[in-house]
Design a protein around this motif. Structure first.
Motif: not given
Length: 510
Positions: A231-260
């Protein structure tokens, strides 16, 4: 392993995809461009153990530079792009960078850094012209894509601020292996089998690539033939969209991203299919129990947490099932042995809180140009026990729980912030007599930065002065370090010897 090991099997497979634009770097391109850059640097005189520095936003070329270093026996230092020009120049000089590679997207700061780093011999800019730098693209076009005959494995050397606020380089010893030797770097050897990385992995990286975990995990993905989605930069909805679009199997986050992501409207969250996710790793900062439980309820038992640091002196690992049995734990030791010690250095019994050390067979790192700091990280009686200053306890089953940070380091949004640097920057302001900077709990960021100021005689405390001080800091330090709020106090708690008692100050707010 390295990208070149996979070119014969799938040369046109995406090695890197930019989530927003869809820009793609194939395995063939990654192999050829990293080989060209390695040759360019070699022909310019760089040899095993030399350093290059990289200043860039999230961009596929980050990994061209990364793999060029790792296939040349070089150290690569990815620099936080949000730092001030003086801070960036300090890191380039301190690591002894002979080459500096920058993105034209950071033209203004890159041009300022060029004038502050006279020791740098090679300057390359990609994506456009930058005054004081040669064209990266022209340099690569002029270089042969044939790999060097000798390809000793290099390493990253990243910077983590010390308690004084001055960044310190964390230096690993270079191995005697070649870049293609098995099992590869220690991160691939550990995390590859642990999280099931392989050619079928599609890994989403939503964080800045200058941080240790995003940079290194991307390397693991390439070493094992997977696809890295950045991702060019984190955005909560765009992260979910990327998971769906690219059929993401693995990912890594910090808790702030979970909150958002959890704060998104329920209808928005339900709009995206995240069922492809097999492993969602999180680290970098403590995750509130209620946040992690909500994420497991939403995504299923795919959350995996590790506790480690840039120094890589040890690590713990915990999966969702284990965490649900022991909420709040970061898991048992997975690299090194945990030793919890009191202030006198004696090892403490189970359940007692103390400084966390990891025991390894040998010292896994040093702080570059700072032997005193390296010594401070060692246990006084056991030099192969090292600490980064965290405090916690181990339960009867060997599971570690974190309770505090030594030296009152602040972790905001997964980023370490050291109060003394902010205090030092404010100390000379004419309206400041005394100042303390503390971290306070924040539902979204983990912690927020607060400055408490004792005004100088004649200074008028209030919103106008608070705004003035924050603007004053923005001109001197990275913007993310500037306190979110400034309070005023008639006096700050100090001991008779002048030591600031931050715990007492923090307790007033808690």
């Amino acid at each position: 392993m390295y990208p070149g090991a996979h070119v014969d099997r799938f040369p046109d497979k995406p090695a890197v995809i930019m989530a927003g634009t869809g820009e793609t770097l194939t395995y063939r391109q990654l192999e050829e461009n990293s080989a060209r850059l390695a040759r360019h640097l070699h022909e310019a005189g760089l040899r095993r153990g030399d350093h290059i520095a990289l200043l860039s936003g999230n961009d596929p070329k980050v990994y061209e530079a990364y793999w060029a270093a790792l296939r040349s026996g070089l150290y690569i230092t990815a620099v936080n792009r949000h730092l001030s020009p003086d801070e960036i120049a300090y890191i380039a000089d301190d690591c002894g960078a002979r080459a500096l590679i920058v993105s034209a997207g950071l033209r203004e700061v890159a041009e300022q850094v060029a004038g502050k780093t006279p020791a740098v011999e090679i300057r390359l800019a990609f994506g456009g012209a930058v005054a004081g730098y040669e064209s990266y693209e022209k340099a690569l076009a002029a270089a042969s894509p044939e790999p060097l005959a000798d390809q000793p494995r290099g390493a990253d050397m990243l910077y983590s601020s010390g308690t004084t606020g001055r960044p310190k380089g964390i230096k690993q010893s270079l191995s005697d292996s070649q870049v293609g030797d098995e099992p590869g770097d220690p991160y691939t050897a550990v995390f590859g089998p642990l999280y099931g990385f392989g050619p079928d992995a599609v890994y989403l990286s939503p964080a800045p690539l200058y941080h240790a975990a995003p940079l290194r995990f991307g390397g693991v993905v390439h070493a094992l033939g997977g696809t890295l989605v950045v991702m060019e930069r984190f955005d909560a909805e765009q992260a979910l969209a990327a998971i769906e679009r690219y059929r993401v199997t693995h990912s890594q986050w910090v808790p702030t991203m979970f909150v958002r992501m959890l704060k998104l409207d329920e209808a928005v969250r339900g709009r995206y299919d995240v069922s492809s996710m097999r492993v969602a790793v999180h680290a970098a900062a403590p995750c509130p129990v209620e946040v992690k439980r909500a994420m497991i309820d939403w995504w299923g038992p795919v959350l995996y947490e590790y506790y480690a640091c840039t120094e890589a002196n040890g690590a713990t690992f915990i999966n969702s099932e284990q965490w649900l049995r022991k909420p709040g734990s970061v898991g048992p030791a997975g690299m090194g042995s945990i030793r919890v010690c009191g202030d006198d250095g004696a090892e403490l019994p189970t359940g007692e809180i103390g400084t966390i050390y990891f025991e390894r067979e040998e010292l896994p790192f040093t702080y570059h140009n700072d032997p005193a700091k390296t010594d401070d990280a060692k246990h006084p009686d056991h030099p192969n026990w090292t600490t980064t200053g965290d405090i916690g306890y181990v339960d009867a089953d060997g599971f570690l729980f974190l309770t505090d940070r030594k030296a009152f380091m602040i972790i905001s949004g997964g980023v370490n912030i050291y109060p003394q640097e902010i205090e030092d920057a404010l100390a000379l302001h004419p309206s400041v007599l005394d100042v303390a900077v503390i971290g306070l709990p924040d539902e979204e960021m983990g912690e927020s930065v607060k400055a408490v100021v004792q005004p100088a005689p004649g200074a008028e405390p209030g919103p106008a002065l608070a705004a003035e001080l924050r603007e004053y800091l923005r001109e001197r330090i990275a913007h993310y370090k500037v306190p979110r709020s400034v309070d005023f106090a008639a006096e700050l708690p100090r001991t008779p010897t002048g030591k600031l008692v931050k715990r007492k100050l923090r307790e007033q707010y808690l």
